[in-house]
Design a protein around this motif. Structure first.
Motif, PDB file in Angstrom:
ATOM      1  N   TYR A 283       0.878  -1.142  -0.016  1.00  0.00           N
ATOM      2  CA  TYR A 283       0.043   0.153  -0.005  1.00  0.00           C
ATOM      3  C   TYR A 283       0.937   1.341  -0.087  1.00  0.00           C
ATOM      4  N   ILE A 284       1.709   1.272   0.690  1.00  0.00           N
ATOM      5  CA  ILE A 284       2.789   2.461   0.698  1.00  0.00           C
ATOM      6  C   ILE A 284       3.555   2.715  -0.296  1.00  0.00           C
ATOM      7  N   ASN A 285       4.095   1.649  -1.108  1.00  0.00           N
ATOM      8  CA  ASN A 285       4.688   1.804  -2.470  1.00  0.00           C
ATOM      9  C   ASN A 285       3.673   2.217  -3.513  1.00  0.00           C
ATOM     10  N   GLU A 286       2.337   1.808  -3.383  1.00  0.00           N
ATOM     11  CA  GLU A 286       1.437   2.201  -4.217  1.00  0.00           C
ATOM     12  C   GLU A 286       1.141   3.634  -4.179  1.00  0.00           C
ATOM     13  N   ALA A 287       1.318   4.390  -2.861  1.00  0.00           N
ATOM     14  CA  ALA A 287       1.279   5.775  -2.700  1.00  0.00           C
ATOM     15  C   ALA A 287       2.563   6.472  -3.536  1.00  0.00           C
ATOM     16  N   VAL A 288       3.595   5.731  -3.505  1.00  0.00           N
ATOM     17  CA  VAL A 288       4.876   6.359  -3.744  1.00  0.00           C
ATOM     18  C   VAL A 288       4.783   6.205  -5.243  1.00  0.00           C
ATOM     19  N   GLY A 289       4.358   5.400  -5.954  1.00  0.00           N
ATOM     20  CA  GLY A 289       4.446   5.268  -7.462  1.00  0.00           C
ATOM     21  C   GLY A 289       5.829   4.883  -8.124  1.00  0.00           C
ATOM     22  N   VAL A 290       5.689   4.330  -9.348  1.00  0.00           N
ATOM     23  CA  VAL A 290       6.945   3.838 -10.004  1.00  0.00           C
ATOM     24  C   VAL A 290       7.924   4.915 -10.056  1.00  0.00           C
ATOM     25  N   SER A 291       7.525   6.199 -10.586  1.00  0.00           N
ATOM     26  CA  SER A 291       8.572   7.202 -10.734  1.00  0.00           C
ATOM     27  C   SER A 291       9.340   7.434  -9.653  1.00  0.00           C
ATOM     28  N   THR A 292       8.771   7.796  -8.602  1.00  0.00           N
ATOM     29  CA  THR A 292       9.342   8.185  -7.233  1.00  0.00           C
ATOM     30  C   THR A 292      10.213   7.073  -6.835  1.00  0.00           C
ATOM     31  N   PHE A 293       9.763   5.929  -6.843  1.00  0.00           N
ATOM     32  CA  PHE A 293      10.262   4.816  -6.312  1.00  0.00           C
ATOM     33  C   PHE A 293      11.777   4.505  -6.812  1.00  0.00           C
ATOM     34  N   ILE A 294      11.636   4.669  -8.189  1.00  0.00           N
ATOM     35  CA  ILE A 294      12.821   4.299  -9.027  1.00  0.00           C
ATOM     36  C   ILE A 294      13.864   5.657  -8.808  1.00  0.00           C
ATOM     37  N   ASP A 295      13.318   6.875  -8.626  1.00  0.00           N
ATOM     38  CA  ASP A 295      14.164   7.940  -8.385  1.00  0.00           C
ATOM     39  C   ASP A 295      14.886   7.683  -6.909  1.00  0.00           C
ATOM     40  N   TYR A 296      14.124   7.186  -6.051  1.00  0.00           N
ATOM     41  CA  TYR A 296      14.799   6.964  -4.929  1.00  0.00           C
ATOM     42  C   TYR A 296      15.797   5.690  -4.631  1.00  0.00           C
ATOM     43  N   GLN A 297      15.424   4.807  -5.495  1.00  0.00           N
ATOM     44  CA  GLN A 297      16.481   3.729  -5.649  1.00  0.00           C
ATOM     45  C   GLN A 297      17.697   4.247  -6.128  1.00  0.00           C
ATOM     46  N   HIS A 298      17.914   5.141  -7.108  1.00  0.00           N
ATOM     47  CA  HIS A 298      19.020   5.738  -7.492  1.00  0.00           C
ATOM     48  C   HIS A 298      19.819   6.622  -6.446  1.00  0.00           C
ATOM     49  N   ILE A 299      18.764   7.318  -5.627  1.00  0.00           N
ATOM     50  CA  ILE A 299      19.294   8.281  -4.562  1.00  0.00           C
ATOM     51  C   ILE A 299      20.248   7.190  -3.661  1.00  0.00           C
ATOM     52  N   PHE A 300      19.597   6.248  -3.296  1.00  0.00           N
ATOM     53  CA  PHE A 300      20.132   5.212  -2.132  1.00  0.00           C
ATOM     54  C   PHE A 300      21.104   4.682  -2.878  1.00  0.00           C
ATOM     55  N   ASN A 301      21.516   4.735  -4.135  1.00  0.00           N
ATOM     56  CA  ASN A 301      22.682   3.817  -4.940  1.00  0.00           C
ATOM     57  C   ASN A 301      22.461   2.476  -5.485  1.00  0.00           C
ATOM     58  N   PHE A 302      21.022   2.139  -5.342  1.00  0.00           N
ATOM     59  CA  PHE A 302      20.720   0.792  -5.755  1.00  0.00           C
ATOM     60  C   PHE A 302      21.136   0.711  -7.320  1.00  0.00           C
ATOM     61  N   GLY A 303      21.824  -0.492  -7.831  1.00  0.00           N
ATOM     62  CA  GLY A 303      21.873  -0.249  -9.321  1.00  0.00           C
ATOM     63  C   GLY A 303      23.152   0.277  -9.777  1.00  0.00           C
ATOM     64  N   LEU A 304      23.894   1.015  -8.827  1.00  0.00           N
ATOM     65  CA  LEU A 304      25.076   1.704  -8.860  1.00  0.00           C
ATOM     66  C   LEU A 304      26.244   1.217  -8.115  1.00  0.00           C
ATOM     67  N   LYS A 305      27.510   1.385  -8.343  1.00  0.00           N
ATOM     68  CA  LYS A 305      28.656   0.940  -7.546  1.00  0.00           C
ATOM     69  C   LYS A 305      28.761   2.122  -6.563  1.00  0.00           C
TER      70      LYS A 305
END
Length: 748
Positions: free
Chosen positions: A415-437
């Motif tokens: 439910y929480i991630n549904e409120a966040v939405g795809v675009s914001t969730f992906i942005d924060y994955q990059h902010i937290f450096n997931f997918g990056l060295k």
């Protein structure tokens, strides 16, 4: 008076001079032509002869590779001067008209332990040779007797034709301690893996040269260009903390090795301890380990997962003494590659529920939720045609945001991630450096860009499963570095293992200061995340109670993720935490990859390791206790102190805190369980979600509660059903992308 004679440069004299000049010119032309012909026909022969003379008349002076030290100055890697025994056949045969041969051979046999027959054979077959290595890397103690005899003018007069070539040998005084971090060197003194490879240019020096030449009097003169030794590095690793970590990883393996199947206690068990306010790595270890002074010892491989020709695990195959001998040489090297690589920075896996604080942080930081919301969990949600279950298939009832972290509720996360939405969730994955060295200063960190979703390929089902850490892959170093920013006010520091570079004389060449890269979340969001994570350990329904060390309150998050293919019953369990709870100084992350037990999906396998480590580490670091000790805890600490003071502790003893029965967690999704939808508001059905599993009888064989209707095993504290199958789409990541050595990282 005598008349002065008149002399003139006559024409005849001029002609004679021209003829003489032409003769000289022709001679030079002829000589030049002859030199060209000689170089053309015999140049290579003369070149080899000159090079041969240079080998005899000059020698290379080796440089000393720099040391690797821990944060307290203890040497983790050093260089020891060693000596190669060189035979000069030409000198030995000609010295004293050949009278030096037998005395020298006899001395070499008795004082150096060399084979006299080999020396005689070399003298017969290569009498003109001036350089042949008879033995390599002897210590000074091994050659001192022979050198003393050589220096004796009376007794050593007939000792000739053997000399010693100096070089350096890499030594690791603590054997396997921090082996994954340090790495080692090849025979050519080049670093391989870890710090040895990453800082190879820093640690390496420049070789010198000693030249020999004849002066005008025919006397042999020598000139020397001194070698430049390499710089040393001071690491952030504290050897005492490192030893504590490795002790309990080994204890875990000893407890579970060959317990359920014939293999190690887990496929891999890793631990990182990091300073939350600087990114300094205080300890980093995984099990199994290897001796840095004996890297090719095959016994270290037994019980490990077997890998294929590209370094990926062959499912269900483990290395034994018998099957190892059937492998090709290339496959044998791959098994060693798998042993040598650093699990904490190289291998990837689905993080599981330790990702939930990141999901909540993104929602809070962007204002998608306030933290006051409630969600109804009936144990399952259907999204995209898939039933996605909570770890508690009985349902958690009405769940607040804080409780969603405390109890590790998957449905609330969706439910929480549904409120966040795809675009914001992906942005924060990059902010937290997931997918990056993270760019940690160690060789071998994996790229994970292809193991996470992007805005183009993430749908509602993927958004749901990603909310609780399934469907994408991370590495341990990515997770703990991002987690530090969650709890330290949002400051993302680049992780690093070296804090200083020093010259051979001890002068500081460079101080490596903490590097703040970005702000991931606000201070207020960070404070809320700490409050939620504290409940995981201190809350009534917290899933991480067994992680709390005696006398301290800590915070953190448990995690359990099912590997691919789904429904295989194999899990990665973990705990990521910090201490103390009210003022985090250090973060700790323990991951157990497929523990060797019948029921793998139990985070207590990780929390108990954390408890044992922190019980010793926190007092060592001078972090004062925050809680009063119970009588049981006081007795535990007294027993631990007695064990530490005992010179040799019994190997069969388990890790501290193994008797705990609280905790547990899971993120797997199953088919069974009641369907239902939450409203996103405060629930009113709390009475329909009674903890019925609390009344289940305890299975004497496993210690878990047992559902009398289904026969499934249940964690009595959380309601987590261990044998529940799941129906979540596989998504990205999982076993196939885990533990594979990339081709460009292969040192062979």
């Amino acid at each position: 008076m005598r008349k002065k004679r008149n002399t003139k440069f006559t024409l005849k004299m001029q002609k004679k001079l021209v003829v003489l000049f032409l003769f000289v010119l022709l001679a030079f032309v002829g000589l030049s032509a002859r030199l060209v012909l000689i170089n053309k026909d015999n140049g290579e022969q003369y070149k080899k002869q000159v090079l041969s003379q240079q080998t005899y008349d000059s020698k290379t002076i080796p440089f000393r590779r720099g040391d690797i030290l821990d944060s307290n100055g203890m040497k983790l890697a050093v260089c020891e001067k060693v000596y190669n025994v060189i035979l000069d056949a030409r000198v030995m045969l000609k010295a004293n008209n050949g009278e030096c041969v037998e005395p020298t051979i006899a001395a070499a046999q008795s004082l150096l332990g060399l084979d006299g027959s080999e020396i005689r054979r070399r003298l017969e077959t290569n009498p003109e040779s001036s350089y042949y290595v008879l033995a390599k890397q002897l210590t000074y103690e091994q050659i001192s007797g022979f050198k003393e005899l050589q220096a004796d003018e009376e007794n050593g007069a007939n000792i000739s034709g053997i000399w010693f070539e100096e070089e350096y040998k890499r030594k690791y005084p603590n054997n396997s301690l921090a082996c994954d971090v340090i790495g080692f060197t090849r025979s050519d003194n080049q670093g391989l893996f870890g710090l040895e490879q990453y800082y190879n240019d820093v640690l390496s020096g420049t070789p010198g040269r000693e030249y020999g030449y004849l002066n005008d009097d025919g006397t042999l003169e020598r000139t020397t260009i001194s070698a430049v030794d390499g710089n040393s590095i001071v690491t952030t690793i504290d050897a005492n903390i490192q030893r504590i970590v490795e002790k309990y990883l080994k204890k875990f393996d000893e407890q579970y090795k060959n317990g359920y199947t014939e293999r190690n206690g887990s496929n891999n068990t890793g631990c990182i301890i990091m300073d939350v306010n600087s990114g300094e790595v205080l300890a980093m270890a995984s099990y199994p380990v290897f001796d840095l002074n004996d890297t090719w010892n095959v016994e270290n491989l037994y019980g490990m997962p077997m890998v294929n020709e590209v370094g990926n695990w062959i499912k269900g195959e483990y290395i034994t003494e018998e099957n190892f001998e059937t492998l090709t040489e290339d496959l044998k090297r791959q098994q060693f590659n798998a042993l040598w690589r650093n699990f904490c920075i190289h291998d990837t896996y689905e993080p599981g529920s330790v990702a939930k604080p990141f999901t909540v942080a993104a929602a809070l930081d962007t204002g998608k939720i306030t933290g006051e919301e409630y969600y109804t969990c009936n144990g399952v949600r259907e999204i995209g045609g898939h039933k996605i279950h909570c770890h508690n298939t009985f349902g958690d009832g009405s769940v607040s945001v804080a409780q969603a972290i405390e109890m590790s509720c998957n449905v609330a996360m969706m439910y929480i991630n549904e409120a966040v939405g795809v675009s914001t969730f992906i942005d924060y994955q990059h902010i937290f450096n997931f997918g990056l060295k993270t760019n940690i200063d160690l060789e071998g960190e994996s790229r994970t860009a292809s193991l996470v979703y992007n805005k183009d390929n993430m749908g509602p089902t993927e958004l749901a499963t990603n909310s609780f850490g399934q469907g994408y892959n991370v590495s341990m170093i990515q997770m703990i570095t991002g987690f530090c920013s969650l709890i330290n006010g949002g400051n993302y520091y680049e992780p690093h293992v070296v804090k200083k570079i020093i010259s051979p004389t001890g002068a500081t060449v460079e101080n490596i200061e903490p590097r703040l890269l970005k702000q991931t979340i606000s201070e207020s969001t960070s404070q809320k995340i700490r409050e939620y994570c504290n409940l995981v350990v201190s809350g009534e329904k917290g899933t991480g109670k067994t992680a709390r060390p005696a006398g301290y309150m800590i915070g953190g998050k448990t995690g359990t993720a099912e590997t691919l293919p789904r429904k295989n019953g194999q899990y990665v369990v973990s705990f990521m935490g910090y201490a103390p709870a009210d003022d985090p100084q250090i973060a700790i992350y323990v991951v157990v990859d497929r523990p060797n037990v019948p029921q793998q999906d139990d985070a207590k396998h990780a929390t108990r390791i954390v408890r044992s480590i922190l019980t010793e580490v926190l007092p060592y670091m001078g972090i004062f206790m925050t809680e009063e000790l119970s009588d049981k805890e006081r007795a535990e600490l007294e027993a631990l102190q007695a064990e530490i003071m005992t010179p040799v502790a019994p190997a069969e003893e388990g890790a501290e805190g193994e008797e705990g029965t609280e905790g547990g967690d899971g993120t797997q999704d199953g088919e069974a369980g009641a369907e239902g939808e939450g409203s996103g508001e405060e629930g009113t059905e709390e009475d329909t979600h009674k903890e019925v599993w609390k009344d289940f009888p305890i299975d004497p064989e496993t210690g878990y509660a047992k559902d009398p209707e289904t026969g499934n095993l249940v964690d009595q504290d959380t309601g987590h059903v261990f044998t529940e199958e799941n129906s979540t789409p596989p998504g990205l990541g999982g076993e196939d992308s885990t533990a594979g050595l990339m081709d460009d990282d292969n040192p062979f």
